[in-house]
Every structure is written in structure tokens, then in C-alpha cells.
Design an enzyme around this catalytic site. Sequence first.
Site, PDB file in Angstrom:
ATOM      1  N   ASP A   1      23.994 -73.017  -0.547  1.00 49.07           N
ATOM      2  CA  ASP A   1      23.768 -72.295  -1.813  1.00 49.07           C
ATOM      3  C   ASP A   1      23.522 -70.811  -1.640  1.00 49.07           C
ATOM      4  O   ASP A   1      23.457 -70.076  -2.621  1.00 49.07           O
ATOM      5  CB  ASP A   1      22.553 -72.893  -2.542  1.00 49.07           C
ATOM      6  CG  ASP A   1      21.248 -72.535  -1.854  1.00 49.07           C
ATOM      7  OD1 ASP A   1      21.183 -72.698  -0.625  1.00 49.07           O
ATOM      8  OD2 ASP A   1      20.316 -72.075  -2.539  1.00 49.07           O
TER       9      ASP A   1
ATOM     10  N   ASP B   1      23.389 -77.172   4.495  1.00 50.38           N
ATOM     11  CA  ASP B   1      22.242 -76.289   4.331  1.00 50.38           C
ATOM     12  C   ASP B   1      21.086 -77.146   3.776  1.00 50.38           C
ATOM     13  O   ASP B   1      21.308 -78.217   3.216  1.00 50.38           O
ATOM     14  CB  ASP B   1      22.620 -75.178   3.346  1.00 50.38           C
ATOM     15  CG  ASP B   1      21.433 -74.365   2.908  1.00 50.38           C
ATOM     16  OD1 ASP B   1      20.667 -73.919   3.776  1.00 50.38           O
ATOM     17  OD2 ASP B   1      21.256 -74.182   1.688  1.00 50.38           O
ATOM     18  N   PHE B   2      19.867 -76.691   3.964  1.00 58.11           N
ATOM     19  CA  PHE B   2      18.721 -77.502   3.529  1.00 58.11           C
ATOM     20  C   PHE B   2      18.198 -77.074   2.157  1.00 58.11           C
ATOM     21  O   PHE B   2      18.379 -77.756   1.162  1.00 58.11           O
ATOM     22  CB  PHE B   2      17.611 -77.446   4.597  1.00 58.11           C
ATOM     23  CG  PHE B   2      16.474 -78.379   4.294  1.00 58.11           C
ATOM     24  CD1 PHE B   2      16.597 -79.741   4.544  1.00 58.11           C
ATOM     25  CD2 PHE B   2      15.305 -77.915   3.734  1.00 58.11           C
ATOM     26  CE1 PHE B   2      15.573 -80.623   4.228  1.00 58.11           C
ATOM     27  CE2 PHE B   2      14.280 -78.782   3.420  1.00 58.11           C
ATOM     28  CZ  PHE B   2      14.407 -80.139   3.675  1.00 58.11           C
ATOM     29  N   ASP B   3      17.569 -75.887   2.099  1.00 63.08           N
ATOM     30  CA  ASP B   3      16.918 -75.439   0.857  1.00 63.08           C
ATOM     31  C   ASP B   3      17.944 -75.062  -0.206  1.00 63.08           C
ATOM     32  O   ASP B   3      18.838 -74.258   0.046  1.00 63.08           O
ATOM     33  CB  ASP B   3      16.021 -74.230   1.152  1.00 63.08           C
ATOM     34  CG  ASP B   3      14.876 -74.600   2.069  1.00 63.08           C
ATOM     35  OD1 ASP B   3      13.896 -75.164   1.581  1.00 63.08           O
ATOM     36  OD2 ASP B   3      14.985 -74.346   3.292  1.00 63.08           O
TER      37      ASP B   3
HETATM   38 MG   LIG Z   1      19.927 -72.691   0.998  1.00 60.89          MG
END
Ligand SMILES: [Mg+2]
Length: 268
Positions: free
Chosen positions: A217, A37-39
Site C-alpha cells: 500500500d 507488505d504488512f502494514d
Molecule cells: Mg504498508
Amino acid sequence: MSTDRSRADSPAGNLDAALAEALDRVAATEKLLVAMDFDGTLAPIVPKASDARPLPGSAAALDVLCRLPWTTVALVSGRDVDTLRGLAKPSQLIALIGSHGAEIWLGPHADPLTLTPEQEDLLASVRTSLAELSGRYPGTTLEHKPAAVVLHTREADDDVAAAAEAEAAELLEGMDGVFVTPGKRVIECAVVKSSKGEALQLLRQEVGATAVVYAGDDTTDETAFNRLLPDDVGIKVGDGFTAAGFRVGSPAEVQLLLERLQQARWNR
Ligand SMILES: [Mg+2]
């Protein structure tokens, strides 16, 4: 795991021993898929989404990983693929799953996402409704993706954000063919049904991965954790319920685990 700011904001010293052992084990697999995942995972969460950047150490570890043989690195994000491509370096070596799985980019020759005329009409109507709503709630913004509109409330006051999210949820509930994915201070309204989990499954098959490492997250990452197999390694970043087998506190700890994985894969 950690809500302590000093710990969450600074690079952590050591990885959990069980996680380090799992990473060393998975690094020995024949065809490895590293999906991130990125953010909130590679990039710390910032008030303005366009300012988000991966931690340099995480980007460097992914850069090495994606150049190793039989190793595929993928970014799996709610962001659209074009934005992700701009954030990924070197983008030509990284597979991208955007818009929570609605867009999958496996290289320059992959087919772009296409919508039916009905989906185009529906998307236009969702855009109009949410633009009107967002105009009444200061600090909320819209992001436009090929198959979705996203209402961001991170910059709004807490009570304004809650009211905007509640009204949006009510508004969209009655719209047939709109798939709503709530996240942290964000609501995604897509006209294509998709999930990170389904996209991860496709990607696993596409690259013939014999094991997967996945970290994320957000609540949307749970669809991916739920698709993991016993030999895979799933890592939840931050607090909250998870189906992942492991947990770290912050993107700084994600950097540590990526560095561990990269070294183990290099040395195998
Ligand atoms: Mg995220």
C-alpha cells in the site's frame, strides 16, 4: 480505488474479475512466491504501530499457502525482522524482508545484518539528532532498527507532523551515507542502502520463483512493483499512483485475494 469508509472497513463481496483471473493463472505456476507488505496490506493501519495485526482470514490463507509445495510466503516490510518474526505465524515457514530490504531472513541459519564501524557511528549520530528533534514535536516517536531510525508522526497533530517531517528531511539531507525513505506519516533513515524491490529480486532468485504475487500500500512498495515481470501479479492497496497492474481498496480485499489464490493453488 475505494475511499468510501463503509466499503474500506468491511469485507468486500467480490474480487475484480480480471484480478481473480490473474490469480487463478499465477496459481498454476511451478514455483510461486507470495510476497506481502504488512502494514496497510495484511494488517489494517492503526494509530499505534505495535497494535497492528493481520486480518485473521489473511493470516489463515498465508498459513495454508506456505505449507503447499513449491510455494514460498514472504513478508516484505519497513519493520525490522525481529518484529516481523513476532507478527508472522508460523514464522519458521515464512521468509522475512525487513527494514525496507536492508534485512533479509530466509531461515534460522541466515546471516544477521552487520554494520561497518562507520555505519555504526553514523547510526548513533542519526539517533541522537532525531531524538532531539522528536522531543520538540509532541506525538512523534522513534523506532530503532538494526540499520535505521524511524520517525513516526501518525499520532501527532497534522501540522506538528508536517513540521517535524520537514525539519527531519532538511536535517538528514546533509548527512552523507544516510538513506531517507519517506512513507505515510513516517520517515525512515537508514545507513544501509536498500529497497523492497532489490530485496524482492534477491528473494525471487533465492527461491527460484517462476512467478510472484506482490501486494503493498505504500510508496516504498513501488520499488517492488517496478521489479515485477509480465507473468507476475502486482496489487496496489488503496489510492495513489502505482506501477502495479491491479488495485484493491483495503486489507479486507487483500484477504479476499489471498483466499482466492490459496484455493486456486490448492486445487491446481
Ligand atoms: Mg504498508
